[in-house]
Design a protein around this motif. Structure first.
Motif, PDB file in Angstrom:
ATOM      1  N   SER A 209       0.826  -1.137  -0.070  1.00 38.26           N
ATOM      2  CA  SER A 209       0.068  -0.008  -0.106  1.00 38.26           C
ATOM      3  C   SER A 209       0.827   1.149   0.023  1.00 38.26           C
ATOM      4  CB  SER A 209      -0.818  -0.109   1.542  1.00 38.26           C
ATOM      5  OG  SER A 209      -1.844  -1.167   1.142  1.00 38.26           O
ATOM      6  N   GLN A 212       2.330   1.655  -3.500  1.00 40.94           N
ATOM      7  CA  GLN A 212       1.211   2.349  -4.390  1.00 40.94           C
ATOM      8  C   GLN A 212       0.962   3.814  -4.126  1.00 40.94           C
ATOM      9  OE1 GLN A 212      -1.960  -0.602  -4.392  1.00 40.94           O
ATOM     10  NE2 GLN A 212      -1.880  -0.819  -6.503  1.00 40.94           N
ATOM     11  N   GLU A 213       0.878   4.057  -2.783  1.00 44.18           N
ATOM     12  CA  GLU A 213       0.260   5.443  -2.661  1.00 44.18           C
ATOM     13  C   GLU A 213       1.543   6.465  -2.798  1.00 44.18           C
ATOM     14  OE1 GLU A 213      -0.710   5.092   1.455  1.00 44.18           O
ATOM     15  OE2 GLU A 213      -2.273   3.747   1.168  1.00 44.18           O
ATOM     16  N   ASN A 214       2.667   5.971  -2.737  1.00 42.62           N
ATOM     17  CA  ASN A 214       3.987   6.855  -2.984  1.00 42.62           C
ATOM     18  C   ASN A 214       4.366   6.596  -4.292  1.00 42.62           C
ATOM     19  OD1 ASN A 214       4.715   8.222  -0.061  1.00 42.62           O
ATOM     20  ND2 ASN A 214       3.969   6.131   0.177  1.00 42.62           N
ATOM     21  N   ASP A 215       3.674   5.876  -5.093  1.00 40.74           N
ATOM     22  CA  ASP A 215       4.216   5.724  -6.436  1.00 40.74           C
ATOM     23  C   ASP A 215       5.572   5.255  -6.468  1.00 40.74           C
ATOM     24  OD1 ASP A 215       4.056   7.373  -9.782  1.00 40.74           O
ATOM     25  OD2 ASP A 215       3.490   5.594  -9.052  1.00 40.74           O
ATOM     26  N   ASN A 229       6.783   5.200   7.085  1.00 39.95           N
ATOM     27  CA  ASN A 229       5.132   5.632   6.812  1.00 39.95           C
ATOM     28  C   ASN A 229       4.324   4.501   7.630  1.00 39.95           C
ATOM     29  OD1 ASN A 229       4.310   7.017   3.983  1.00 39.95           O
ATOM     30  ND2 ASN A 229       6.366   6.399   3.878  1.00 39.95           N
TER      31      ASN A 229
END
Lengths: 389, 108
Positions: A209, A212-215, A229
């Motif tokens: 996650s 994905q959220e931080n690309d 994180n």
């Protein structure tokens, strides 16, 4: 006077000798004082090089002999003849020897290659799982990140060091260490630990996650960024999860995550949670992370995934290693309750610690199964079906 | 139950392979000579009292390591890494035996 030892004299047909024979001062000889062990020339060379061999096993188990990286079963063969052992000596006069019998024995230990008993590792480490921090409701406690907050209480008497495991498992230290590496076992506070499957899956889900959220790219995952994180997750859990699915690059101080290893962690969780299940249902779940053939790679998930039936009605499920009985007489009937028809290669996987690769399976299974010959796409021609139908 | 067997020597020993057993019917064992072993070009024999055993030298298919038990009063430090005790040591290797398989000859 040229001195030729007794052993050399015996080996040269052109030489002669004579001499009185007596018993050494240790007569009468104690039983077990001297043992004979038969080696191949290669085994003997390996023993000489290593300077040591190890006998391993607990009281209730047949012992094995470990020479360097290999493990051998030992069989005691008793002969009808008596062997009287004579140590090599130099002559007291030319071709005259005082021959002294040092010991006698009627038996000999024979070595044969055997599959190392590595399934025991999983059983022994069953209570060594690491599950991360206990959920705390006290916000102040979360700020005090220390080793004492790392995990819920685990009885230290039920944990093992690597050295203790080397003494218990009937396999060479090298084979044990390879299996520990394969199982991703890690040492924490000097004890061997393994991440709990569900805990590892949850940590991995959190890591993915963040990615994905931080690309972020799977090829450059910095552990420090994950830790920042996910402050509520144990750093030990995060590190070991990254290690389980990736390779650390010391130049970039980051992990390169492998989509296939990620798929394996998620697949194992699926197997443990939903049993049995249809393999086709697995594919969409993994599509984002893997381009592998989901059917073919289930075999990698863990040694005892078994399939039952043919596509499209195939079911896959996991045989719990910890539930396997310890003898063939009990394990084979148990496996036949898991499913009624077994291919030879699949059955051998579940008997790997009891039946060596060179032995014929029929000897063990014939009283419980019917044997048929039918080839399939995976090369299996031998099938064993429960006699009970 | 796990223990080490350390290699002390792999020097060659010889074995006498007898179908029977040697019994000693006296308590005075020190320097007791029980027989005579002789080898000529073509024959090897063991003479015990008035009995002569004819033997032959046989090369073993596989060498036999001789494991000798470490005496209980002898202290050997446990292995530094594994902590295992050494309970036996290899003191030699047998590659040839003298096999006595024929019926003994009674000497007059």
């Amino acid at each position: 006077m040229t001195t030729i030892s007794l052993a050399e004299n015996v080996s040269r047909p052109e030489l002669s000798f004579s001499g009185p024979v007596s018993f050494s001062q240790t007569f009468p000889f104690s039983a077990g004082e001297h043992l004979l062990m038969e080696f191949s020339e290669q085994q003997l060379a390996n023993v000489q090089q290593a300077g040591v061999l190890t006998i391993k096993g607990r009281e209730s188990e047949p012992a094995v002999c470990c020479i360097q990286n290999e493990t051998y079963a030992m069989k005691r063969v008793i002969h009808t003849n008596q062997f009287y052992l004579i140590k090599d000596i130099e002559p007291y006069e030319e071709n005259q020897y005082n021959v002294s019998i040092v010991s006698n024995t009627r038996s000999c230990l024979e070595l044969s290659h055997t599959a190392p008993d590595l399934l025991q590792i999983r059983k022994i480490l069953a209570n060594s799982t690491f599950r991360g921090r206990v959920k705390r409701h006290d916000a102040d406690a979360l700020n005090e990140i220390s080793d004492e907050l790392e995990e819920e209480f685990v009885d230290p008497d039920r944990l093992f060091t690597r050295q203790e495991l080397h003494g218990i498992i009937r396999a060479s230290d090298f084979q044990i260490d390879c299996e520990l590496d394969r199982m991703m076992v890690f040492e924490w506070r000097n004890k061997l630990r393994i991440l709990d499957g569900t805990y590892q899956y949850n940590v991995l889900s959190n890591i993915l996650s963040v990615i994905q959220e931080n690309d972020l790219s799977l090829e450059n995952v910095r552990e420090i960024q994950i830790l920042e994180n996910l402050p509520e997750i144990s750093p030990v859990g995060i590190h070991q999860t990254l290690r389980a699915v990736g390779t650390y690059n010391p130049d970039t101080l980051s992990f390169t995550l492998d989509p296939i290893r990620i798929a394996l962690v998620q697949g194992t969780h699926l197997l443990e949670t939903f049993k049995p299940f249809h393999p086709i249902a697995y594919a969409p779940f993994m599509q984002d992370w893997s381009k592998i053939n989901p059917l073919a790679d289930f075999k990698l998930i863990q040694p005892l995934v078994v399939t039952d039936g043919e596509i499209p009605n195939m079911r896959m499920f996991r045989v719990d290693i910890l539930s396997l009985p310890n003898t063939t007489q009990k394990r084979i009937p148990f496996l036949l309750t898991v499913k009624k028809k077994w291919g030879e290669s699949e059955l051998r996987k579940c008997l790997v610690d009891l039946v060596s690769p060179q032995e014929k399976l029929d000897r063990y299974v014939s009283r419980f199964t019917l044997h048929t010959f039918t080839p399939n796409s995976e090369g299996d021609t031998n099938w064993y079906t429960s006699r009970e139908g | 139950m796990s223990f080490n067997v350390r290699v002390q020597s792999t020097g060659e020993w010889i074995a006498l392979d007898l179908q029977g057993k040697i019994e000693v019917l006296t308590d005075e064992l020190e320097n007791l000579i029980i027989g005579q072993l002789e080898k000529t070009n073509s024959e090897i024999s063991l003479t015990i009292s008035n009995t002569k055993l004819i033997g032959k030298i046989v090369k073993l298919n596989k060498p036999l390591g001789i494991l000798e038990r470490v005496p209980q009063d002898e202290h050997i430090e446990p292995d530094e890494i594994t902590g295992l005790q050494t309970k036996y040591r290899i003191v030699g290797v047998i590659r040839r035996k003298i096999l006595f398989s024929q019926r003994p000859v009674i000497l007059t």
